[in-house]
Design a protein around this motif. Sequence first.
Motif, PDB file in Angstrom:
ATOM      1  N   GLU A  80      -7.110  -8.228  -3.047  1.00  0.00           N
ATOM      2  CA  GLU A  80      -6.506  -7.894  -1.814  1.00  0.00           C
ATOM      3  C   GLU A  80      -5.245  -8.926  -1.599  1.00  0.00           C
ATOM      4  O   GLU A  80      -5.483 -10.129  -1.990  1.00  0.00           O
ATOM      5  CB  GLU A  80      -7.512  -7.947  -0.451  1.00  0.00           C
ATOM      6  CG  GLU A  80      -6.773  -7.933   0.477  1.00  0.00           C
ATOM      7  CD  GLU A  80      -6.209  -8.824   1.393  1.00  0.00           C
ATOM      8  OE1 GLU A  80      -5.519  -8.862   2.162  1.00  0.00           O
ATOM      9  OE2 GLU A  80      -6.796 -10.074   1.231  1.00  0.00           O
ATOM     10  N   LEU A 104     -10.728  -4.957   2.825  1.00  0.00           N
ATOM     11  CA  LEU A 104     -10.179  -3.659   2.713  1.00  0.00           C
ATOM     12  C   LEU A 104     -10.904  -2.600   2.863  1.00  0.00           C
ATOM     13  O   LEU A 104     -10.559  -1.464   3.600  1.00  0.00           O
ATOM     14  CB  LEU A 104      -9.466  -3.562   1.553  1.00  0.00           C
ATOM     15  CG  LEU A 104      -8.388  -4.372   1.161  1.00  0.00           C
ATOM     16  CD1 LEU A 104      -7.550  -3.921  -0.125  1.00  0.00           C
ATOM     17  CD2 LEU A 104      -6.941  -3.840   2.253  1.00  0.00           C
ATOM     18  N   THR A 112     -11.304  -2.088   6.802  1.00  0.00           N
ATOM     19  CA  THR A 112     -10.093  -1.786   7.280  1.00  0.00           C
ATOM     20  C   THR A 112      -9.627  -0.486   7.024  1.00  0.00           C
ATOM     21  O   THR A 112      -8.951   0.275   7.933  1.00  0.00           O
ATOM     22  CB  THR A 112      -9.157  -2.628   7.182  1.00  0.00           C
ATOM     23  OG1 THR A 112      -8.817  -3.022   5.673  1.00  0.00           O
ATOM     24  CG2 THR A 112      -9.594  -4.181   7.734  1.00  0.00           C
ATOM     25  N   HIS A 113      -9.738  -0.028   5.942  1.00  0.00           N
ATOM     26  CA  HIS A 113      -9.063   1.263   5.504  1.00  0.00           C
ATOM     27  C   HIS A 113      -9.817   2.303   6.261  1.00  0.00           C
ATOM     28  O   HIS A 113      -9.187   3.589   6.412  1.00  0.00           O
ATOM     29  CB  HIS A 113      -9.027   1.344   4.173  1.00  0.00           C
ATOM     30  CG  HIS A 113      -7.788   1.017   3.294  1.00  0.00           C
ATOM     31  ND1 HIS A 113      -6.871   2.211   2.918  1.00  0.00           N
ATOM     32  CD2 HIS A 113      -7.446  -0.029   2.832  1.00  0.00           C
ATOM     33  CE1 HIS A 113      -5.813   1.418   2.428  1.00  0.00           C
ATOM     34  NE2 HIS A 113      -5.997   0.345   2.296  1.00  0.00           N
ATOM     35  N   HIS A 163      -5.005  -3.621   9.498  1.00  0.00           N
ATOM     36  CA  HIS A 163      -6.034  -4.402   8.873  1.00  0.00           C
ATOM     37  C   HIS A 163      -6.599  -5.389   9.780  1.00  0.00           C
ATOM     38  O   HIS A 163      -7.474  -5.894  10.346  1.00  0.00           O
ATOM     39  CB  HIS A 163      -5.393  -4.865   7.658  1.00  0.00           C
ATOM     40  CG  HIS A 163      -5.240  -4.052   6.730  1.00  0.00           C
ATOM     41  ND1 HIS A 163      -6.140  -3.291   5.816  1.00  0.00           N
ATOM     42  CD2 HIS A 163      -4.000  -3.557   6.299  1.00  0.00           C
ATOM     43  CE1 HIS A 163      -5.493  -2.610   4.782  1.00  0.00           C
ATOM     44  NE2 HIS A 163      -3.987  -2.554   5.103  1.00  0.00           N
TER      45      HIS A 163
END
Length: 322
Positions: free
Chosen positions: A167, A193, A196-197, A241
Amino acid sequence: MGMKLIIDTDPGVDDAFAIALAALSEDVRLLGVTTVFGNVPLENTTANALRVLQLCGRPDVPVAAGAARPLVHPQLARAGHVHGADGLSGRSASLPAPQREPEPGGAVRLLVSLLEAADEPVTIAPIGPLTNIALLLAAHPHVKPKIGRIVLMGGGVARGNSTATAEFNIWSDPEAARRVLVDEDVPCVMVPLDLTHRCAVSTAWLNELAQSPIGAALTALTPDYLASYRRSLGWDGIVLHDAVAVAEAINPGILRTEPYPIEVDCTFGPGRGTTLVDRRLPGMRGEGDGAVAPKTVQVAVDTDVAGLGEFVLGRLRRSVPA
């Protein structure tokens, strides 16, 4: 009085949303904002942080510029292709000019002074490369008891974005990330990630946000970011994010976390910058060469996605404090 928070940041579109989320939250005492290289050079990240705070009616919050480069090795790439050349889709100048200058003495000095003056634990939310935080913990260990927890956006469990497995924030300074996540004994929450995605917001969400003056100014910063995520998501939306991490910082428990040992790959192979999250059962974590550090990091693994989106939207639509 509200919970005490310091944000360390490299704005960045999602950083701008995250700063605004804290700045507009009446139950948060935003003690300061420190800036770091990352999405764009330090000069841009510092100017952007000052402008976002001015937009939110918070020129009272001190800002200090920190590290302009990683601890040891050069940063391999910036993220201007995602955030625009100035970090805010080329629209930084559309935000109000700041009324104050950055604090003299830099980020680490401001962090130390704020922590020393605190009479209760302070949450630090690093949402860029971890260089400033590594420097703080290395040079001023006496402030560690003042840190309630570090809630950081970074890393990945099963995915990367800068590389197949790394990341961007961790990849930008793996040595700093390892110092914070592996070597130090301050409680950490890592918001990766993978989660957050899953919390991506749609253009309909952005359109609803744009019904308020501050929300309209924030959504106006997103064109380059939207174009980038249209390619990676396959639909019209963006991934906020850093706002996901700041939501957890100001509302502990809005994300569900699980404790795992973590290692950060600081080698120079294809895995550089990867957060190696050991999800084996404790009895399977091995001894000898296969042993892991006894420290665990709280890794955010789940949330009520719709509820989180409503939480962030509700706070970003607030008016500038009188």
